[in-house]
Design an enzyme around this catalytic site. Structure first.
Site, PDB file in Angstrom:
ATOM      1  N   CYS A 254      12.991   5.665 -21.990  1.00 49.30           N
ATOM      2  CA  CYS A 254      14.030   5.177 -21.079  1.00 49.30           C
ATOM      3  C   CYS A 254      13.964   3.687 -20.780  1.00 49.30           C
ATOM      4  O   CYS A 254      14.983   3.110 -20.383  1.00 49.30           O
ATOM      5  CB  CYS A 254      13.983   5.947 -19.772  1.00 49.30           C
ATOM      6  SG  CYS A 254      12.437   5.757 -18.870  1.00 49.30           S
TER       7      CYS A 254
ATOM      8  N   HIS B  62      -0.290  14.811   7.468  1.00 50.01           N
ATOM      9  CA  HIS B  62      -1.441  15.517   8.010  1.00 50.01           C
ATOM     10  C   HIS B  62      -1.135  16.240   9.308  1.00 50.01           C
ATOM     11  O   HIS B  62      -0.213  15.881  10.044  1.00 50.01           O
ATOM     12  CB  HIS B  62      -2.582  14.526   8.223  1.00 50.01           C
ATOM     13  CG  HIS B  62      -3.108  13.958   6.945  1.00 50.01           C
ATOM     14  ND1 HIS B  62      -3.925  14.688   6.107  1.00 50.01           N
ATOM     15  CD2 HIS B  62      -2.933  12.752   6.366  1.00 50.01           C
ATOM     16  CE1 HIS B  62      -4.217  13.934   5.048  1.00 50.01           C
ATOM     17  NE2 HIS B  62      -3.629  12.757   5.170  1.00 50.01           N
TER      18      HIS B  62
ATOM     19  N   LYS C 194     -11.272  11.852   4.396  1.00 50.65           N
ATOM     20  CA  LYS C 194     -10.930  13.271   4.355  1.00 50.65           C
ATOM     21  C   LYS C 194     -11.401  13.914   3.053  1.00 50.65           C
ATOM     22  O   LYS C 194     -11.321  15.121   2.896  1.00 50.65           O
ATOM     23  CB  LYS C 194      -9.411  13.429   4.498  1.00 50.65           C
ATOM     24  CG  LYS C 194      -8.878  12.939   5.847  1.00 50.65           C
ATOM     25  CD  LYS C 194      -7.372  13.143   5.942  1.00 50.65           C
ATOM     26  CE  LYS C 194      -6.858  12.989   7.364  1.00 50.65           C
ATOM     27  NZ  LYS C 194      -6.648  11.599   7.784  1.00 50.65           N
TER      28      LYS C 194
ATOM     29  N   THR D  81       0.806  -1.221   0.000  1.00 53.05           N
ATOM     30  CA  THR D  81       0.000   0.000   0.000  1.00 53.05           C
ATOM     31  C   THR D  81       0.839   1.270   0.000  1.00 53.05           C
ATOM     32  O   THR D  81       0.442   2.276  -0.575  1.00 53.05           O
ATOM     33  CB  THR D  81      -0.924   0.008   1.231  1.00 53.05           C
ATOM     34  OG1 THR D  81      -1.799  -1.111   1.132  1.00 53.05           O
ATOM     35  CG2 THR D  81      -1.752   1.276   1.300  1.00 53.05           C
TER      36      THR D  81
END
Lengths: 479, 417, 129
Positions: free
Chosen positions: A445, A54, A255, A45
């Site tokens: 690349c 935060h 949020k 994750t």
């Protein structure tokens, strides 16, 4: 893996939390292993995190989230300075578009002040548009929070793990924990598909799979609820769109959809928040994009989907209860669960590491500090050097004169450095150097990077993967 | 820092840059310096091993490498043309200064009297199309796949779906099939193919590869490596029609969905860009909005024939040399060109109305039995058919048109006969 | 045998006429849909003996890159394309190679030579000081 290896601490999961704990503990005289099932650290994750540090006004006072967020936030300058990872305290604005939202701003401010978040204030009109000119003029007011910052979550995770490794932590990649059992003397037996490890203390920082690890020990105390978030990245030429992290009025569980000026200079919009039941579903969706665009355009109307150059999704490892779970197992001594670390997990990570050390101490682990620790190596970032510095560098090692990623100005020297640091996959190189993250998304690349990997790692081109097991880039030679 | 002086500095040694270099040398430039990030001359041509190049310019049917060799051989004989390969330009500015780097020389600055931008283009990516789904390995732009197969000798995968029926995609459909892969379908969102009919016949029909017109890829499946794509029919608004989705198992997706002129350096230098082309605004001498900086080839506008690229290169090179030698006259008048009916893009965008001007035009929609019209029929030319994927060149003899002195703007349009 | 219809798209000019051929017993009875004479000639050739120029690569040793681009110097029957590619996959060439050099003469009796489309020096990359 030697069967006689008995570690003092094994940490399961090399995400930002696991890596942070590993690095923190590496200052003590301990034999530590960090075990990760993916091909590289942070590939779970953490790499999909939004990178926002935060302030702590979103969290209910008294919760672990509130305490650890505020503490963690205050540790970030020092942490990033030590790790040579860019960190920018750009500040944030929580924006109210309607009058009835104004009292929510006041509530957030009060909540933040209760959590000891510094510098919060409500601003409006000219003051607001001066500091954030591209906001819609419909904004009524905003809560300004100066301590909010942005960091690159994968850069941070990798720097944490690398510094831990410099200080003696063994990092075992491509190593999946299959079972955990116990010996009478209290030692934990960690069975992986690569062999068996023995340890006195076991820290479960397995993110999405923390509940499954806990269940292996007979602990059914919590369930991880995967919650997907999609993010979309805009071209760097739009970097002037916002200067602060822009929050909407928060929803119940989340949020909201943010507009983030990332530390790398891109604008990122997202995330969505969708509870799912598949721990492997990382799909971006048409609906997700629509929803994000709708929400962010309400606040910054100039955002255009034509500027999107990249997108991805991540799965938050949320707990059912909503707060962090950081506690020793009720059933087994010396087994610590760290679970449900969704937002503000990244911010809290350094504080979580301190807390976990205390818990381990409480469980009997002796913490004897080493005389000295290896500081984080300062790796070169060619694009940040002045022309004169570039010149000096190339004189020392001409590989820094060979620009391999044209969009992000990454040189061959840096690709080689990334491999020295532990990169074994294309994404591993991408996350350490930014090569492949530009407008052309690796079009120029990729073959060059792969040739360098082939030479440095002595592996055939067709064995090179995007992110490990099964994600080979090529099928094979044509003839 | 090391400084190099040059009369004309050219960024890009592909067909545009090489043509410009030869033309600048012919015109009398003292020192011509060509820079390229690749490991050999020719730009994109070395990987374009198929034929179809040079039909206009050389009246021969050449492959990409053969076409490039014509210019490479000539460049090799010119002592005044110097070439630096494996060199990346970091910055250019309005003073015609170039900051570049390579492993051998490190960072160095070029002070040139004039610049020619010939950086070509890059490919549109999956992300720009917002195709939902996962992010597995196995997704390539068609040009990158072409590089793997034709230069490096690697097959990207064995079961391929190609999104976009532009020429690069069609060519790769044939190439992959000949090298042993199975191309399951070419998916095209428009109701007509994007590439030349010749390629539809020789790359798809020859090999019974299905061409799904009015379809698009709606989802990408696969965790580590691509496993399948979902494909659906689209309506007239290009939206997928629910219920028409089908899953095509595959391990490779090639994207041939558009080319974008590579103007990062141009924008950084403050050169005016035309949003309809994605490239610099140029006049008939291929000079950009910055005096002494010229541009040619795909960096100005995506061309479909390399012959036109070389033609533009010659004009740019010649004028860059004249400018460097202080011999480029200021235009006596400036006329802005407007895009009229059914014109998507138009190069040059500004002219001085002296002599002949070659326009390079792209239309928005296909039409038959039309005429190209300049002004309110100051000059016209019949055209049996116009298609978006076929650039039109139109030579207009401005010297013969006897335009009034006060004409500041002219419209180019497509009208029915 | 009954009459069959074959569709052929002309590629001679941008008009791309869609031609319909009526064929009986393997012979063209009529051609419709062309707008000029060249279309008829093309349709006949495409139906009776479609020919294609083959462009592909062969293995190369002694150069920076592992492949040499090649082509047939004239069109060969379309049905021979795959076979020729298979034959060429076994060929390996050593640098230097001249532009136009014959790599395989009269490949599989097609009457066409396979020639190099690139000039490859033994040093490899063109570079002036």
């Amino acid at each position: 893996m030697k069967r006689t290896d008995i570690f003092d601490v094994i940490i399961i999961g090399a995400g930002v939390v696991g890596a942070c704990i590993a690095r923190f503990l590496s200052r003590y005289k301990l034999n530590i292993a960090l075990v990760e099932k993916e091909a590289e650290v942070g590939f779970g994750t953490s790499k999909a995190n939004s990178g926002v540090i935060h302030a702590g006004f979103h969290d209910r006072p008294g919760t672990l989230k509130a305490n650890l967020c505020v503490t963690g936030n205050s540790m970030f300058d020092k942490l990033c300075e030590e790790l040579n990872v860019p960190f920018k305290r750009c500040g944030a604005l929580v924006v109210a578009l309607e009058n009835k939202e104004l009292k929510i701003l006041e509530k957030l401010k009060a909540q933040g002040e209760k959590n000891k978040v510094p510098g919060l204030k409500i601003i409006r009109d000219d003051d607001l548009f001066q500091i954030e000119p591209n906001l819609t003029r419909r904004v009524k007011a905003a809560l300004y929070s100066p301590t909010v910052g942005v960091v690159s979550p994968y850069e941070l995770t990798m720097a944490l793990a690398e510094n831990a490794k410099q200080n003696g932590v063994r990092i075992l990649l491509d190593t999946e924990v299959k079972n955990v059992t116990f010996q009478d003397n209290g030692a934990k037996v960690v069975e992986t598909q690569k062999g068996v490890l023995f340890t006195k203390y076991l820290v479960n920082a397995a993110g999405l799979f923390a509940d499954e690890i806990a269940r292996m020990t007979g602990d059914n105390g919590f369930t991880i609820v995967p919650r997907k978030g999609e993010e979309y990245i805009l071209d760097k030429k739009r970097k002037e769109l916002v200067k602060h992290v822009i929050f909407p009025i928060p929803q119940r569980q989340t949020k909201g959809v943010l507009i983030i000026p990332t530390v790398d200079g891109n604008i990122m919009i997202g995330p969505t928040s969708q509870v799912i039941d598949d721990k492997f579903d990382l799909n971006t969706t048409g609906k997700g994009l629509q929803m994000i665009l709708e929400k962010v355009r309400k606040i910054v109307p100039a955002i255009n989907d034509r500027d999107i150059i990249a997108s991805f999704a991540g799965l938050r490892a949320s707990s059912e209860g909503g707060d962090f779970i950081i506690q020793p197992s009720a059933k087994i001594r010396g087994f610590i669960n760290i679970a449900g670390i969704d937002s503000p997990g990244l911010t809290a990570a350094p504080a979580i590491a301190m807390m976990v050390a205390e818990i381990l101490k409480g469980e009997g682990l002796k913490l004897v500090q080493k005389d000295s620790c290896q500081p984080s190596y300062r790796w070169i970032k060619f694009r940040e050097l002045s022309p004169e510095q570039k010149e000096e560098l190339i004189k020392k090692d001409k590989r820094y004169g060979n620009v391999v990623c044209r969009c992000e100005n990454v040189t061959e020297g840096e690709i080689v450095d990334a491999i020295k640091r532990g990169a074994r996959t294309l994404d591993g190189i991408k996350f350490r150097t930014r090569a492949g993250m530009g407008r052309c998304q690796g079009g120029f690349c990729t073959p060059r990077i792969m040739r360098i990997m082939m030479n440095e790692l002595n592996i055939p081109l067709e064995k090179i993967t995007k992110r490990g097991r099964g994600s080979n880039i090529l099928w094979g030679k044509t003839k | 820092m090391r400084e190099i002086k040059a009369d004309v500095a050219i960024i890009g040694a592909g067909p545009a840059g090489l043509a410009a270099a030869l033309s600048a040398e012919r015109e009398g430039a003292g020192e011509v310096l060509v820079l390229d990030r690749g490991e050999e001359l020719g730009g994109i041509l070395p990987q374009c091993i198929h034929n179809g190049f040079g039909l206009h310019r050389f009246k021969e049917d050449l492959t990409g490498p053969e076409y490039a060799q014509r210019f490479i051989d000539e460049v090799k004989t010119k002592r005044k043309i110097d070439v630096k390969l494996k060199t990346i330009v970091l910055e250019i500015n309005q003073n015609k200064e170039v900051l570049a780097t390579n492993s051998e020389e490190g960072i160095f600055k070029i002070r040139a009297n004039s610049l020619v931008l010939a950086m070509g283009c890059r490919e549109k990516t999956r992300e720009m199309l917002h195709i939902p789904g996962s992010r597995p390995a196995g997704i390539f732009t068609a040009g990158l796949a072409q590089q793997w197969v034709n230069l490096e000798g690697y097959l990207p995968g064995r079961e391929v779906v190609i999104l976009g029926s532009g020429d690069v995609g069609l060519i790769m459909a044939r190439r992959l099939t000949l090298e042993g892969a199975e191309v399951k379908a070419v998916v095209e969102i428009m109701p007509y193919p994007g590439g030349l009919t010749r390629n539809v016949v020789q790359c798809l029909q020859d090999f019974d590869i299905p061409l799904l017109l009015e379809h698009t890829v709606t989802f990408i499946h696969g965790k580590d490596r691509l496993e399948a794509v979902s494909v659906a029919k689209v309506n007239s608004k290009k939206e997928p029609i629910p219920g028409t989705e089908k899953i095509i198992p595959c391990d490779t997706l090639l994207l041939s969905v558009g080319l974008i002129p590579e103007n990062e350096l141009s924008s950084l230098a403050g050169i005016e860009i035309d949003p309809s082309t994605g490239g610099p605004v140029v006049d008939e001498r291929m000079q950009t909005s910055v005096e002494g900086i010229f541009a040619c080839g795909n960096v100005v506008q995506i061309n479909d024939l390399v012959d036109y690229v070389s033609q533009q290169g010659e004009v740019a090179g010649k004028n860059a040399a004249l400018y460097a030698l202080g011999k480029l006259e200021q235009p006596k008048r400036v006329i802005n060109l407007k895009k009229g009916r059914n014109i998507r893009s138009l190069v040059p965008q500004i002219i001085s109305a002296q002599g002949k001007v070659s326009f390079f035009i792209r239309v928005k929609n296909p039409e038959q039995k039309v005429k190209l019209v300049l002004g309110k029929s100051i000059f016209q030319q019949k055209n049996p058919i116009v298609k978006p994927n076929q650039m039109i060149t139109w030579e207009v003899p401005f010297e013969d048109l006897r335009l009034n002195d006060d004409v500041k703007e002219l419209e180019v349009s497509i009208r029915k006969l | 045998m009954a009459e069959k219809t074959y569709n052929i798209t002309c590629i001679v000019c941008p008009l791309s006429c869609e031609m319909r051929l009526m064929v009986k017993d393997g012979k063209i009875e009529s051609i419709k849909g062309n707008r000029c004479r060249r279309g008829i000639d093309y349709a006949r050739q495409e139906f009776y003996n479609p020919q294609r120029v083959l462009t592909t690569t062969v293995k190369l040793k002694g150069d920076r890159l592992p492949l040499l681009p090649v082509r047939t110097n004239k069109p060969i029957p379309r049905r021979m394309l795959k076979e020729c590619v298979k034959y060429l996959s076994k060929i390996e060439v050593k640098a230097p190679v001249k532009l136009g050099e014959v790599i395989v003469s009269n490949i599989l009796n097609s009457g066409a030579n396979v020639i190099s489309t690139k000039e490859v020096g033994s040093i490899g990359v063109y570079r002036k000081t």
